[in-house]
Design a protein around this motif. Structure first.
Motif, PDB file in Angstrom:
ATOM      1  N   ASN A  64      -7.404   4.539  -6.501  1.00 17.64           N
ATOM      2  CA  ASN A  64      -8.608   3.869  -6.034  1.00 17.64           C
ATOM      3  C   ASN A  64      -9.385   4.855  -5.176  1.00 17.64           C
ATOM      4  O   ASN A  64      -8.838   5.436  -4.237  1.00 17.64           O
ATOM      5  N   THR A  70      -1.726   7.160   0.527  1.00 22.84           N
ATOM      6  CA  THR A  70      -0.782   6.064   0.309  1.00 22.84           C
ATOM      7  C   THR A  70       0.641   6.599   0.506  1.00 22.84           C
ATOM      8  O   THR A  70       1.398   6.763  -0.443  1.00 22.84           O
ATOM      9  N   LEU A  91      -2.166  -2.266   1.995  1.00 22.57           N
ATOM     10  CA  LEU A  91      -2.281  -2.779   0.638  1.00 22.57           C
ATOM     11  C   LEU A  91      -1.063  -3.625   0.283  1.00 22.57           C
ATOM     12  O   LEU A  91       0.058  -3.350   0.728  1.00 22.57           O
ATOM     13  N   LEU A  93       0.625  -4.684  -3.282  1.00 26.99           N
ATOM     14  CA  LEU A  93       0.590  -4.431  -4.717  1.00 26.99           C
ATOM     15  C   LEU A  93       1.637  -5.274  -5.433  1.00 26.99           C
ATOM     16  O   LEU A  93       2.774  -5.407  -4.961  1.00 26.99           O
ATOM     17  N   LEU A 103      -3.388  -4.516  -7.505  1.00 20.81           N
ATOM     18  CA  LEU A 103      -3.728  -4.770  -6.115  1.00 20.81           C
ATOM     19  C   LEU A 103      -3.935  -6.272  -5.904  1.00 20.81           C
ATOM     20  O   LEU A 103      -4.806  -6.888  -6.515  1.00 20.81           O
ATOM     21  N   LYS A 106      -5.885  -6.487   0.188  1.00 21.02           N
ATOM     22  CA  LYS A 106      -6.185  -5.280   0.951  1.00 21.02           C
ATOM     23  C   LYS A 106      -6.686  -5.684   2.329  1.00 21.02           C
ATOM     24  O   LYS A 106      -7.659  -6.440   2.457  1.00 21.02           O
TER      25      LYS A 106
END
Length: 772
Positions: A64, A70, A91, A93, A103, A106
């Motif tokens: 993204n 991440t 996040l 997921l 996702l 967020k």
């Protein structure tokens, strides 16, 4: 200045012993070292290598443009959801699907413009003033607890924001560790902006329990780099692994040592001495050393391996990566079960002040933690590892094998199995290209995947890749405990999915024993009167031919054979990539067989028939590229994963025609087009001849200019001079030429005398009128 000495041959061993508890020691640790000295170790080459984007290895990526870094991963107990700590965001997921990461939520958590301005005024880069999440743990079944750097002003949150100092570092590049036990947070980090106050502390204590920390004035920590903290339930202890400056080596300027320390979760501090301070803190050096050499003293990462099912809890193992402060070598440290404060326990809150003062002044053990194994097992000079995860796998023979998943600084993930003879790298997978400052691994054993978090993206990789191996021999030679050959389904499958007896040999990789002879692709042999068909290669005489031999793996060796003929080194050249090069002559025409040998097993990889072109044939011909493929057609749900881009091709200096395919001996050989240089060779030859001719012509011209010889014309004598004799007609010996006419004299002069640069010479090469 200290220099790492060279290894004294392959006979060097580590002094091994197990520490015993004594009155002056607070820590007892049993350690086994994995590592083999550099000169004693053959190059650790991965058997199979998959570049980024290779069809041979299935990867699932989450990318993204608005989400970066991440690098902090947390799996839910059911491993259906993955929480990711990123830059300015948290996040959620969905990872329940095999080939997808979706996702779900967020949470934006970024500093305000005012926070960024204040951070920038402190002299920090604006890019570093973001909120990098560095702590992410489950507080309870319904809440997460997260801490971030937050523009160099750490903050933590689970419902509401609160103060984060002492729980999360200020600097996003400073390593830290945290673990939550029964709702209490245990951290190893720094407690000030400059990073000068390292601390191991407990937070979120409730009831009569108090938050505890180290005494800052005692120097219990010396500029540490925290690696990881691990809770051991059956001991009720938390172990902190880190590297720090060793004060006991005050004769060396900042000598780095690796440490392991303990605290007890039941610790409540002292009543008078060590109030609100740890009473159970102790630390010891992890000595990763071979013989008299300087130690591999810098700890990079550590991972826990729980005991096998039914085994005692004391069989818990830890694996770590060590590097040297003076060299680029990396080494593995294999830690077996260890016990801290053995015999004294964790209940020191009721101890006397004298006992606590002794603890306060003697927190460092006198003895270092030493290995109990007999030798080092693995040293990698070509790879620098930074992260690892470890897993125990039970193979077909019911034996357990240890699997290591190792992330290199260069961006490759190595899957290795530890065998009796050392580590065997099964495969190498490239997961990122650009250098990454912070990386993380998270292994999901129930799902059979490993997550790799980088600054670029998040990647999910299956731990097994059995469908890549196209026959029994390749499946067995991989020596992958996850994979075995199914003789009924004629496929390499995961051992957990099979319902029939499987063929596997992880320890030896013996193909002849593990595979049924009827299913093996035997090596093709040349008979006395028969030759295999092979792929036709049409060539012209005196052409340079190059036949390629595809390698079965990076550990295999290629060999070439001819029927009833030896490959003389004066006629043939076998290159490093295994290809064969020679000049096409009547002697070198015929059949060629390429063999691949690995672990004692030989198999046919390519067969060629080199033939001279016929006079009616065009100036082009087909040259072939052999690619080993499965003999059977894979099912839609099975990925063969062969890499076509990296397959070597046959190159002969002629023009290709149409492509052909042929199936021989259970292996597919594919032909392809290639370049031709015959016309270019003729053109260059003509130009060379023209240049040489021009050079010779110019050279002759200049020689002629410098020595231009021509006949001297003689005038006709007048009647008045007809009876006279010139001096030139008088012979040097006094003989006269009266007996000759003037015309005869003239003719004689023209016949016998020449002028070169204005000087007359006679036919015998002497100057005229010169005494002989």
């Amino acid at each position: 200045m200290f220099v790492l000495p060279q290894t004294a041959g392959c006979a060097a061993f580590v002094q091994l012993r197990q520490l015993q508890m004594d009155n002056s020691s607070f820590l007892s640790l049993t350690v086994v070292l994995l590592g083999l000295l550099g000169p004693c170790l053959t190059r650790l080459t991965p058997r199979v290598s998959f570049p980024m984007g290779s069809p041979g290895r299935r990867l699932t990526s989450f990318i993204n443009d608005d989400i970066k870094n991440t690098t902090l991963l947390l799996l839910t107990p059911d491993e259906e959801t993955l929480y990711v700590g990123a830059r300015d965001a948290l996040l959620e997921l969905d990872v329940s699907q095999k080939d997808a990461m979706t996702l779900k939520n967020k949470l934006d958590w970024s500093p305000s413009d005012k926070d960024l301005e204040q951070c920038s005024m402190k002299g920090k880069k604006l890019a570093d003033c973001s909120n990098f999440i560095r702590v992410l743990e489950f507080l309870n079944s319904s809440h997460l607890y997260a801490c971030g750097t937050f523009a160099f002003s750490p903050r933590c949150t689970y419902i509401n924001l609160d103060e984060g100092r002492g729980r999360c570092p200020y600097d996003p590049y400073q390593r830290n560790t945290a673990v939550i036990v029964d709702g209490e947070l245990y951290t190893g980090t720094v407690a000030d902006y400059r990073g000068n106050r390292p601390i191991i502390a407990r937070h979120l204590s409730e009831g009569k329990r108090l938050d505890l920390k180290l005494d800052d004035t005692l120097g219990w920590l010396e500029d540490p780099t925290f690696i990881r903290s691990i809770y051991i339930p059956h001991e009720e202890k938390i172990y902190f692994f880190f590297s720090e400056a060793g004060r006991e080596y005050d004769f060396i300027n900042k000598f780095i040592v690796s440490r392991v320390s303990q605290i007890c979760v039941s610790d409540v501090g002292g009543q008078r001495t060590l109030q609100r301070r740890w009473t159970t803190f102790a630390k010891a050096q992890l000595l990763c050393q071979a013989g008299s050499e300087l130690p591999y003293n810098v700890l990079q990462d550590i991972s826990i391996l729980p005991p096998a099912e039914g085994a005692p809890a004391d069989d818990t193992l830890f694996y770590g990566i060590f590097t040297s402060q003076w060299s680029v070598f990396s080494i593995f440290l294999y830690l077996s079960t260890f016990y801290l404060l053995k015999g004294t326990g964790c209940g020191l809150h009721n101890a006397s002040d004298n006992a606590l003062r002794f603890v306060k002044e003697n927190f460092l053990t006198e003895d270092s933690v030493r290995p109990v194994a007999r030798s080092l097992t693995m040293v990698s000079a070509e790879h620098i590892y930074c992260r690892l995860s470890v897993q125990r796998v039970q193979a077909v023979n019911r034996k357990h094998y240890t699997m290591l998943f190792l992330l290199t600084e260069a961006g490759q993930l190595h899957k290795a199995v530890l065998l009796r003879g050392g580590a065997h790298i099964i495969e190498e997978i490239q997961v990122f290209q650009n250098p990454q400052a912070v990386k993380s691994l998270k292994l999901s054993i129930p799902k059979g995947v490993i997550y790799v978090g980088t600054s670029e993206r998040l990647v999910k990789i299956p731990v097994s890749n059995c469908s890549f191996y196209w026959n029994c021999a390749q499946c067995v030679l991989s020596r992958d405990p996850f994979c075995a050959w199914d003789p009924v389904g004629r496929a390499c499958v995961e051992i957990f999915e099979a319902q029939t007896p499987l063929n596997q040999d992880v320890d030896g990789g013996n193909v002849e024993e593990a595979c049924s002879s009827a299913l093996l692709t035997h090596r093709t042999r040349f008979g006395p009167s028969t030759c295999p068909a092979g792929e036709l290669v049409s060539v012209s005489l005196n052409e340079v031919v190059r036949l390629h031999c595809p390698a079965a793996s990076q550990l295999s060796q290629q060999q070439w054979e001819r029927p009833n003929s030896r490959l003389s080194s004066s006629l043939y050249l076998q290159l490093k990539d295994g290809s064969l090069s020679f000049v096409a002559t009547p002697t070198t025409l015929g059949h060629y067989l390429c063999l691949s040998t690995e672990n004692g097993y030989r198999q046919t990889m390519a067969i060629y028939h080199v033939k001279q072109k016929s006079s009616q044939a065009p100036t082009s011909y087909t040259h072939q590229t052999p690619v080993t493929q499965p003999a059977r057609r894979p099912s839609p749900n099975t990925s063969t994963g062969r890499q076509k881009d990296n397959t070597p091709s046959l190159s002969v200096q002629s023009i290709p025609a149409s492509s052909t395919h042929r199936l021989h001996d259970g292996e597919l050989l594919v032909s392809s087009r290639g370049p031709c240089y015959l016309k270019e060779l003729v053109a260059v030859s003509i130009l060379l001849v023209l240049c040489l001719s021009l050079l010779i012509t110019i050279s002759l011209y200049f020689i002629r200019q410098r020595c231009h010889c021509k006949t001297i014309p003689q005038p006709q004598p007048s009647s008045r001079d007809a009876g006279k004799v010139t001096p030139e007609e008088v012979e040097p010996t006094g003989n006269k030429t009266l007996g000759k006419s003037n015309s005869e004299v003239a003719r004689g002069r023209n016949a016998r005398g020449f002028v070169c640069n204005g000087i007359t010479t006679s036919s015998d090469g002497l100057l005229p009128n010169t005494p002989i």
